[in-house]
Structures are given as structure tokens and as C-alpha cells.
Design a protein around this motif. Sequence first.
Motif, PDB file in Angstrom:
ATOM      1  N   SER A 347       0.821  -1.253  -0.082  1.00 12.19           N
ATOM      2  CA  SER A 347      -0.002   0.035   0.052  1.00 12.19           C
ATOM      3  C   SER A 347       0.999   1.390   0.158  1.00 12.19           C
ATOM      4  N   CYS A 348       0.588   2.301  -0.810  1.00  8.35           N
ATOM      5  CA  CYS A 348       1.285   3.320  -0.819  1.00  8.35           C
ATOM      6  C   CYS A 348       1.259   4.385   0.382  1.00  8.35           C
ATOM      7  N   GLY A 349       0.007   3.978   1.081  1.00  2.00           N
ATOM      8  CA  GLY A 349      -0.061   4.833   2.308  1.00  2.00           C
ATOM      9  C   GLY A 349      -0.848   6.022   2.154  1.00  2.00           C
ATOM     10  N   TRP A 350      -1.327   6.464   0.899  1.00  2.52           N
ATOM     11  CA  TRP A 350      -1.775   7.818   0.396  1.00  2.52           C
ATOM     12  C   TRP A 350      -3.284   7.692   1.176  1.00  2.52           C
ATOM     13  N   CYS A 351      -4.217   6.944   0.870  1.00  7.11           N
ATOM     14  CA  CYS A 351      -5.334   7.161   1.520  1.00  7.11           C
ATOM     15  C   CYS A 351      -5.627   6.329   2.795  1.00  7.11           C
ATOM     16  N   ILE A 352      -6.532   6.715   3.406  1.00  8.55           N
ATOM     17  CA  ILE A 352      -6.888   5.947   4.848  1.00  8.55           C
ATOM     18  C   ILE A 352      -7.341   4.529   4.822  1.00  8.55           C
ATOM     19  N   PRO A 353      -8.295   4.280   3.894  1.00  8.47           N
ATOM     20  CA  PRO A 353      -8.713   3.008   3.950  1.00  8.47           C
ATOM     21  C   PRO A 353      -8.032   1.983   3.719  1.00  8.47           C
ATOM     22  N   CYS A 354      -7.192   2.217   2.587  1.00  6.24           N
ATOM     23  CA  CYS A 354      -6.252   1.171   2.471  1.00  6.24           C
ATOM     24  C   CYS A 354      -5.125   1.046   3.206  1.00  6.24           C
ATOM     25  N   ARG A 355      -4.495   2.386   3.473  1.00  2.00           N
ATOM     26  CA  ARG A 355      -3.201   2.391   4.434  1.00  2.00           C
ATOM     27  C   ARG A 355      -3.626   1.576   5.786  1.00  2.00           C
ATOM     28  N   PHE A 393      -8.565   5.163  -2.779  1.00  2.00           N
ATOM     29  CA  PHE A 393      -8.016   6.287  -3.854  1.00  2.00           C
ATOM     30  C   PHE A 393      -7.693   5.557  -5.341  1.00  2.00           C
ATOM     31  N   CYS A 394      -7.253   4.396  -5.193  1.00  2.00           N
ATOM     32  CA  CYS A 394      -6.964   3.667  -6.220  1.00  2.00           C
ATOM     33  C   CYS A 394      -7.253   2.059  -6.041  1.00  2.00           C
ATOM     34  N   PRO A 395      -7.370   1.335  -6.937  1.00  2.00           N
ATOM     35  CA  PRO A 395      -7.763  -0.169  -7.025  1.00  2.00           C
ATOM     36  C   PRO A 395      -6.866  -0.904  -5.858  1.00  2.00           C
TER      37      PRO A 395
HETATM   38  S1  SF4 Z   1      -5.787   2.352  -2.369  1.00  2.00           S
HETATM   39 FE1  SF4 Z   1      -4.223   3.024  -3.594  1.00  2.00          FE
HETATM   40  S2  SF4 Z   1      -4.014   5.164  -3.204  1.00  2.00           S
HETATM   41 FE2  SF4 Z   1      -5.089   4.432  -1.405  1.00  2.00          FE
HETATM   42  S3  SF4 Z   1      -3.208   3.754  -0.287  1.00  2.00           S
HETATM   43 FE3  SF4 Z   1      -3.696   2.115  -1.199  1.00  2.00          FE
HETATM   44  S4  SF4 Z   1      -2.116   2.074  -2.911  1.00  2.00           S
HETATM   45 FE4  SF4 Z   1      -2.404   4.153  -2.170  1.00  2.00          FE
END
Ligand code: SF4
Lengths: 437, 190, 777
Positions: A347-355, A393-395
Motif C-alpha cells: 500500500s502506498c499509504g496515501w489514503c486512509i482506508p487502504c493504508r 483512492f486507487c484499486p
Molecule cells: S488504495 Fe491506492 S492510493 Fe490508497 S493507499 Fe492504497 S495504494 Fe495508495
Amino acid sequence: MPRLVSHPDEVKIVSRRFGMGAEKIDRYLELGGYEAVMKCLAQDSDWIINEMKASNLRGRGGAGFSAGMKWSFVPRQSAKPKYILVNGDESEPGTCKDHLIFLHDPHSVIEGTIIAGLAVGAKMGFIYLRGEYRYLLEITERAVADAYQRGFLGKNIFGSGKEFEIITQTGAGAYEVGEESALMESLEGKRGVPRIKPPFPAVVGLYGGPTVINNAETIATVPHVINMGAAAYAAVGTPRNGGTRLFSISGHVERPGVYELPMGYNLKKMIYEVAGGIRGGRNLKAVVPGGSSTPVLLPQEIDIGMDFDQVGKAGSMLGSGGVVVIDDQTCIVEFALRTISFYAHESCGWCIPCREGTDWLKKSLTRFHAGFGAPSDIDNMQYLAENMLGRTFCPLGDAAAMPTIAFIKKFRKEFEDHLNGKPCPFAREGVLQLTVV
Amino acid sequence: MSPNHPNPESIPVFSPQLAARFDALVQKYPVKRSALIPMLLYAQDEVGYLSDAVVAEVARRIGITELEVRNVATYYSMLRFRPAGQFNIQVCTNISCLLRGAYEVYERFQEELGVGPHGVTPDGVFSLEEVECVGACCWAPAVQVNYDFHDELKPDLVPGILSGYRGKAKAGNNGASSLEKKANSKEPHA
Amino acid sequence: MPDVTFTVDGKKLTAPAGTLLIDACRKAGIEIPAFCYYPGLSLQAACRMCVVRQEKVPKLQTACTTTVAEGQVFVTESPEIAQARKATIELLLGNHPLDCPVCDAGGECELQDMNFKYGAGESLYAEAKHHRDEQQWSPAVFYDRPRCILCYRCTRMCGEGMDVWALGVNNRGADSVIVPNDGQQLDCEQCGMCIDVCPVGALTSGSYRYKTRPWEMNHVSTVCTHCADGCKVTLGVRSTTDGAEIIRADNRDKSGINGDFLCAKGRFGFDFVESADRLTKPLVRNSAGKLEPATWEHALSVAAKKLKEIRDSRGGAAIGVIGSNRTTNEENYLLQKFSRTVLATNNIDHERTTDYASFARALAGHPGKTASLRDIASACAILLVGTNPTDEHPLLAWLLRTDVRLNRARLYIANHAPIKLERQARAMQGLPPNGYKDLTTILDRGETDLAKAVKAEESLIVIFGSEIRGTAIHNLVTWGLNRGPNPDSVRFACLGDHSNSRGAADMGLFPDLLPGYVPITEPGAFVEYADLPPAAGKTLSQMLDVATAGELGALLVVGANPVSRAPLNPAALKNTFLIVQDLFLTETATLAEVVLPAASLYEKSGTVTNTFGDVQIVRKAADRAGVKPDFEILVRLAEAMGGPIKGLVPFGRAGTTADLGQSRGAQSGEADRHAVWLEANGLEPRLSPFDPFALFDEIERLVPGYAIDRINLIAGNDVHSEPASPGLVPVTALAGEDFIVPAHDTLFTSGTLGRYSAALKQLEEHQAKELAKSAAD
Ligand code: SF4
Ligand SMILES: Cc1cc2nc3c(=O)[nH]c(=O)nc-3n(C[C@H](O)[C@H](O)[C@H](O)COP(=O)(O)O)c2cc1C
Ligand code: FES
């Protein structure tokens, strides 16, 4: 050197030069290389785009978007230069097909890139390879240098007066960079965080210019589409799913490998006939049909044709074509944990739900798998994954949530068996130790 | 900059070959900054890790701040800020490898080397880590030693792989960590 | 953009096409929660709190990135949306330490508020939270990592807003962390904007942390006392045993021309008011020659007696007056009126930091040509001459950067040294240090990039610093007024130092100019002043010369420190009876016979005028027992001299004499409390002799350019004044430009006042260390 496999059911289009020394430019030419691009030089861009549309070639990177359509979105006129970007970041667990393309047939990627450039009016292409593929980068750089040397690339390609440059690029370890807008960020020397869409890359992409991004296999297929003719290519597959696909079959099968099969080929046949069935005569427990992000299928769900539409109907996705076969001696909880650990790490860590979501799923599953779970954990994990779905934010967030939900739903019993100190039914020494530096 | 680091003026951070390569690299792209990630990777190949001096020099060459370099460098998992062994063994344990015995292979490496995850052998020749999918799923389990792939592994193949690299380490230099002795850092793949 | 109509929660809304949905909703009173969205900064879509449902779109959409178009239909609150937001907060709370009771942000925390609204009350996680020790990045900035929710407001504010780029993000995924540029330390402008925008308590302020709970403070909106830009500032005030102390400064309601902006001085430099060096008792020199504490009555009577004696025996010309760059307009006006009508002298001046007089003269007869700070915020093109706003005018620099970033404004810079704002500039023109006089020639010739580009500009704002004086101002203004293609659309601004130096000049703290730059020789409306001395008086340096010659009987210095400015032999003033009104025992005050402890700008009411001519209201925030506003001190001095108070300050009803302060309690100097007594006695409350607003009618009536929109002013807005209005008689004789000494304050200095701020000193030391470090690298 990765082993090549073959099977009579294969229809070798993209892989037809594999193992034939085509990484050498002379051999590539002997095998019909660079004919497609010359054919395209004699045509206009509309013709190329129409051929691509008619071929029903859908993106091999995962989303399965029509390549011809994508190219047609690029504006004809643009104040900023246009670019072709080849996605060779191949990082979806279970997928290793682009690996073979760069190893055995790098010129097909170069040729496809030039054709894409001609189609959209770009004068520069980038081939981005994941950092781990250093030896493939070296092979590709050699091929690019040879193409320049022959005048296939440069200011006057094939003596046509047209210009096309190719630049190779390396990543440095980041799955998320495979996402098209994160890929552009990475190529611009930044953190691999995706961009807000719209604008889409076809309009505002690399360095702000309109950009076509395609998977390496998609691009490597392009010259074959041109050579065969769109109709012939489309005819190989199923409706709306033209041609063949490189399926990476891995896991508990007798003959794992990358097989090129027509779109729509039956998954069950793929496992039991092409790949030789389950290893050691064991029974099938589950199949991940399109790379680790796709929801798992049960044995009774695999009698389906492997194209984007049919797998979608079965509740999963064709994704990157990475078929991971799981036998009945496997702990699904551990498999789920290994899957989610990957997404938490990537996870890139950008958005809360994914991070936060991937991190908590990983932590909960780690504890759960180690035997310290609580009954509420199962629902909590499902709740968490369901709340990530479609909200990130992304898939990548979906890529983590979808398989998790499927594992819990389809193997709830096995999760429950892990509770109350019951040992893992498939106990194996060595617990997961993946740590992040 | 760490206090005991030699004065960057007196000792060049990169070899003349690498410096020349970087001079070309920053010219290669439409925008200079695109050279950043390759530069970091190639610098790490030569120096062994991204030392403060490497970060500062790369920042200078690209024309961005050291903070920006660190923002980017810390994002990518192949880049490291501490020395590893001369041969960094990266065992893929992702799903396809997991299914075909990656952890058995990983454990065998630990036993043979006597180090745990992220360990470096005392002679500095090997370091060991678990990594995510390296794109060799159909030839699982797979391991990368620096950039070399070793696939279809079994625990029993581990000693052979290690002795092969030990031989290289002996042949190439006295076996000291490439990271402590920059002069010895030429790696076989570079 | 044409307006479009769309539906939100069943309401039809209209906004220009392309407006962000979140902005359109907020404007219509529909609040959409957001952590990462911050107006004016780049979009992130990272927090996912602003999700809304758009008709016919399968996934929830982020309102912060959705632009409105005709006919769209949105729902912003529904069970589905509430659940999405709740889940996001639950995830955040998984690691967020719930130390709200001791967190600085508790009670002002956006996470707390949203949690309250969406009710993520249960913890779903059995795992331990990450703990990380708090880090101190600078004297001003602390970072508590586990509290950070990674909204990236701070990094964007620092980079895009401040153009400092001192904050970054390291690592990825759940390991992502905000980092300062120098490893563990921040090497930056220490503006504290990152703390301000942090929605939670991750970034906290060195001066505020752990001092109070937010609800224990009163919030008073006033104007910063440091530089001449005049930022609006909200002071968080708490009562103490001897008054009320300031514990925090920010611009909470984001009102005023500075919006959310404050620099280090505005944000941290208020602590001088609490300095241990603060004077709180009048001092009178005793027979042994030492200053000793005295009562106000005694000190005032000693000073008044002496002033009266000298005036009556030697005439007003034997008295000099030096006014302040930090006192209010009303105080400055009163000071010159007191000097001229009570002390009977035109020997009045102030420490000039720029040539406002020449500026007014150059523009006389050309109304509407001065730019307000507000104009900068939306100007299309700006020519900046001879100034470094980043250090000396932080708000101006902020507005210029913002205008360039958000409105693609074109900035042109002509300067003798490189300045940081060049990063935002379209074209630059280097000049030799003394080459500003040639600038108009270069512009006219149109050969350089800058000259060509400036020539092509339709409208232009010309801002110049204190290097440009006298004839150079005249030339530049004349050039501007005559330039094509559209001479109508040129405006000017003249930059000086200190918070009310413009007010000091506007209010006539000049030996030769009355308020509004009206020449003493042609006093116009000021003939109503009784016995106005007709001839110009002495300038500041002339007064000091006369004093040195032993010929100045008395010198009254109000909020100024001339002895440190032009180093004087202390013996020079031995024959002059020196009276000083100040906050501190400055170099000048130590030489005085009588020292009167004055209130700071934060402890009084009135108005100030920034260097652009924008007038703003100052409200009393803090209180310090023992001190008095300069306004009250002057009135009482006049009264003690037996002077006609009514003529000085028109107060009370005809035939009524109002209270002179005796009836008030310990915390004197406050008109508001006094009003209670006045009301009880049937007097008009606003018309106390100590009420600065009692003078406002007169200022409005007599000072050209100060007939301003009073309602707007009192409401707390900035109102532009323009002393160069048509009523102004052009200045004929120019007060010499050699009297001008720019202060050239840096981000951490503020004249004499700044020396008493421990916070600014610490920041200055920290940055000096950082500078030394980077020089060593
Ligand atoms: S969903 Fe995409 S943008 Fe959001 S943290 Fe995960 S990798 Fe990053
Ligand atoms: C998290 C994530 C990772 C991805 N990784 C890859 C990848 O490694 N290789 C790839 O070709 N496409 C990858 N994709 C898909 C790309 O975003 C993009 O759709 C693809 O490169 C387009 O090419 P195609 O249309 O030819 O498939 C990824 C997408 C996501 C969301
Ligand atoms: S405000 Fe829209 S995602 Fe944060």
C-alpha cells in the motif's frame, strides 16, 4: 533461466518466438520482426486504431480495457508531447508472463511501442521494468540499442522521415507503481502515489502530455494483430475478448508454467490438462484465477471460460492471468494472511482506508492465524474489508479487500476452526515472518 | 551528514565510471528528475546502500533537496539505508512460492547462514531477507541473490547456491562487506 | 465559467461550472467533512471522508475532487455515506492514541468532531497501538507521530503555501511518516503554519503546548504588533492574578486579509508582553539620580510640572516629541495634537523607516492609485522593487505566492540582490545597490525581459521598498501614471517597517506635516486647532542635535528608542528633561527623568494602518496591572498640565465633566469597564476622555483620506485609507530623505520590541544553528 513449457492446446502468437533467440535483432528479423511496423508506416493512424479496436485486444495488465479504445482517447492535437508508456512493472503475485516476453522477445515490445506511437502521434516511448528485473532490463536495453543502430528508432525510423525514441526505465521495488498513474509518478522520479483521475493519462499523463499506458503483453501483441489482421486475431478468442493470453499457472499443479491459450479457454481444463493436474494426485481446494487480487474460486466454480466476461460472471476477475492453484493440504487462513501481508506491504499509504485497512487486516490475520483469534474477528475482518471496498483512492485497496472477503465468505468454516486454540489444520513449521523495514 | 563521514570534497562518492553514467543518465529523460530512481538504485549497487553522502550527491546532481530524495528513496523497498551483505539473498515467500515450499527454503538459508531475517553474516558476505513476489511464480520457489534469479528451489539446493557465491566472494575480494569497503564493491551483476 | 445548476440533498444549487462540489456545498451551508481537503492547497483525495453519492455513478465519489456540472444530482448524507465515514474514522482510531484529555487539540480537533458526528465508538482491534515518542523539531514545532492522520496538510502548506518545502513524507503504507528536512530538526521559516493547519494534535506549538484547554481561553481578534503588513490575529487569552495573559496567537476565524496566514512573529512573538523586563510601575529619578518606582499621580505630576514650566518659560520650541511606530492612530493623532496645542511645539517626529511623505506627495491629486493588500491577492501583474518581502513583509510574500499559484499572476522583480520570491517571478531585473534611480529609464527603454513584459501588462501594481525615496518615488510614480497601454489601471504601494509606521506618518508625526500630510504652512481644516504654531519644527535628528547642544528643555519619547537607533552619547541628553512612555527600560528610557509604563498594542483598543494604508481595528486582549495605554497617559499628562482636556479629546456631553479614571479599579486603562461608571452617571458611554474612539470623528473629519467605512472597520475588516485624496494639498517642501532608516527586520526580529520576545530569540538561535550546519555540509 526460467523453464519454458508447452502444450498442444496452446495457440502461440505472443510466445511464438520464445526460445528461438529472438532477443537478437537479426533473429527477430528472420522471424518476421518489424514487418508490422513497416505495414503501419504505410497506413494512417486511424487505420491502426481501427485495427486495434476490431481485434478486441483487451489490456493484459489487469483491467481488460480495450486497447484500441484507449488509444482513440488520445487527442489528435496536443500542445505537449505525447508518450507511450509500456508497463513492465509486473508485480501482481502469481504473474510472470511479461518476464518471458522481455527475456525472449524484447523486440516485440519495441515494435509494439513504435506502432502505438504511430497510432496516437507520439514520438517517444518509455519501457518501464520493475527494479528486480535487472537482467531483463539489460536485455531490453541491448535490444533498444540494436534497434537504434538499425535505424528502427531515432530521427528517421525505417527511412520514413518519422521520429520515434524509446527510453528504458527501472523501478526500485513497489507494486503500486504498476498502477498507471503511480507509474507515471515513478517515471517522473517521485513517490509511487497515484494521481487523481480525471484527467486520465490519455489526456494529461507523463510530464503533462497525453499518454498511452499499456501492459507489456498488450504491447507485444500489437505487431501480431497487425500481421494477422484484426479479424483473424479476434477470431481466436471469444466475443469481446480477442486473441490469446499468456496464463501464468503456478502453485500446486504438476506442470506450472506460462501457457498461451485462447481467451475463453476452460479453467478446469487449464488446470487438469494443460498444467497436468494437481501435484501429487491431491485434490483441488481453490483457485485464484487472475493474480492475488482476484477473489478465490472453489473447485465447483472453475468450469468456466477464461475471458474477462465469464470470470467476471463467476464472481471473480481475469486480472493479470495469474492462475494460482491451491491443493487441499493448504491452510487458507495462512494463504489469506500471505495475500493481505503483501497488500499491506505494498500500500502506498496515501489514503486512509487502504493504508490503515490493509495494516489492520494483516495484524488481525496474523494474530488469528497464530491461534489467538476471537469469534468476532471473522466478522470484523469481513466488515473491515467490505468497508474498504470501493472507497480507496486507487484499486489497490479493492485488490486487498476483494480476496479477503472471498476467503472469509467461502472458507468461513476453516476460519472458525482456527478459533479456541485449535491448531491450524494444516500446521506447518515456521510462522509467517514477513516484516517491513 | 554523519559526523565520521569523510569530507565529500576529498573522496568522490561514486567511481568515475558511475559518475560518467550518471552524467549521461540525467541527460536521457525529458525531465532530469526522471533519473532519480535509477540513480539511487545504481548508486546502491556500487556503494552498497544509500549513505548520507549518496543522498546528498544524488540530490545535488538532480537539483532537488535531500529531503525530496529521501521522500522518494524511502518509498521503494529495494532501496536501503543500511549496509547489507555483499550478496543479498531475497527469498520470495509470496503465494505461488509459499505453496511450493518457500518457507522451507527460507529456513534452510537461515540455518546455513546462521542469521535470521534481515541478518548479515559476520563476514559481511551474505544478508538474508524475505521479499514480495519477484515475478517468477511459475518457477517457484524463487530467490534473488542481488539481481540473479534462482528458481525451482528446494532446501537441498541452498548449500550449493551459497558455496557458489562464497567462491565469487573469495575470488573477487577478501570477503569484506562491500559496504564498508567501497573499493571492493564491484558486484558481479554491475 | 458559466453557472450550472445541480441538486444536492434535494436542494437546487447554482455555481460556476467546474467548482469543486465540496466548495459549492460549503458555500450553500452544506458541510462535507474532510481531513485532507484544504482550500487553496492542491487536491489529495486521500482521506476519503468527503465521499458522497452521485446519481448514476457506481462508486461513492469524493466531493473534494468532483467538479459540478449541469444537472448532476448528489446526496451528501445517507446511511451508506455515514457508514463509509464511520469506517474510515474507525480505521484511524485503530492507531490514534486516545489521549484527548491531555492533547492540545482536544476540544478543537477535527478528528474528535467527526468522531462525535459519525460515532465510531467501538474499537474493533485487539492489537496494541503503535507508540512513538514525541519529537521536537524546533523551538516552535513538536511532532507526535501516532496522532498524525496523514492528511498532508502540513507538507502542502509548507511547500505550496510557504514555498519552504521543509516537510516530507518518508516510507510508505502504514509506515508512512511526516519528516522534517534536517533529519530530526526543522530548518525553515518557523512560521508555524503546519501546526495551524494540522486537523489533530500531531503538530503542536512549542509556546502553547500543555498550557491550557482551549475552552479556558477567550479569543480576541486584533492586529499583530510586529511588521507593517498588519495581519489579523486571534489572541487566546486567559485571566491571571494581575490581568490577562496571552497564551496563543493564530487567526482562528481565518478572517482578514491574511486569512489563515501568520508568520513566526505573529504566531509566537507575543510573549514580550509577559516578559520579566516589562515595566509595570512609573519610575521617577530621585535626588540620588536613580530611577525609583513612583505612583502614577506622582510621576505624571513631575512630568507635567516640568513640561508646563519649560513651555511657559522658554516656549514650546524648547520641547521635543518623538512618537511611535507601534502606537495606534488615535494615540499618534492625539500625540501630535497634544504637542502642537498643549506643548505648543511642532518639534515632533518619529523614527521614519520609509518615505511615506514623498509617496503621498507623488500621488497628490491622483485618487484611487494606492493599492490595498487585498488588491495584491488578486492582482494580475505586480512589479516589486527594492524589497525582500519574504523576510520583511511575510504576509505580502504569502499573498504574492498565493496569487501566482492560484491565479497565475505575473510577478516582476527589480532588486539589487537575489531574493527568494524570484522563484515565483516571471522576469527579474538586477540593479546595482544604488541603481534604483535608473529603473524608470530601463523600464522606458523596454529592452530587458522585465521591461518588455511589464510594458505589455494591462494593469500593474507597483510595490516598492524603503530603498526608493524622495525623487526616486516621484519618478517611479510618474512613470507608472504615464505608462501605456492603460494608465488607469496602475496602483502603488510603499513599504515601511513596524506595525503602525504608516499610521505615524498618516497622523502627522512630522515637524512640517499635519495629519494627512497637510503642510503646517497651509493648515487647511486644522486651523481649528487653537494656537497652532505656524512654522515647521525640528526633525528627530535636529532635536537630538539641539539637545546635545544643551538647548532642548524637554523631550517626550513615546514608544520609541532613538538612543539605540542613532547611538548617542548618553551625556548628550543631560540638559534635557527626558520623559519616556514605553513597555521596557530601553536604552532611551534608562536616561529618562520620568518613565511611564505603557500598554502594548495587545492591551489597548484603537486602530492601526498597515503599510498599504489599510486601517484595522485593534481590540484589547491582554491586561497588565500597572500599565496604561499611551492614549490615557497623554490625556492625563495634559490634564495634569491644567490643559483643556475637552479641546484635546472631544468627550462627554456639553457641560458635563466626566470621570478621569479615579473611580476605576486596579486594571485601569480600559474604556470598556469605565463605560459602566459613565452609564451609571448618565454620561454617554463612548465618550470618555480615555476612549480612543472619542477621537475618531475628528480624525475622520480632519485627516484627508481617513473618511472611511466605519461600520466595516468596527466589524473587524480592513478598510483602505488614502491620504493622497483630492483634498490633500501637495507637499511643497520635502523632509530630507536622510532621516529614513529602514529597520530591515528579519523573520525573527522586530525592532526593540522583538528583543524582549524569548520565543523569537529561540527561533533565531535555532535557525542560526541550522545555517551553520548546512554551511558545514
Ligand atoms: S488504495 Fe491506492 S492510493 Fe490508497 S493507499 Fe492504497 S495504494 Fe495508495
Ligand atoms: C495496484 C495496481 C497494480 C498494477 N500493477 C500492474 C502491473 O504490474 N503491470 C501492469 O501491466 N498493469 C498493472 N496494473 C494495471 C495498470 O494500472 C494499467 O491498467 C495497465 O498497465 C494498462 O495496460 P493494459 O490496458 O494494457 O492492461 C496495476 C493496477 C493497479 C491498480
Ligand atoms: S477531503 Fe476529499 S478525500 Fe479528503
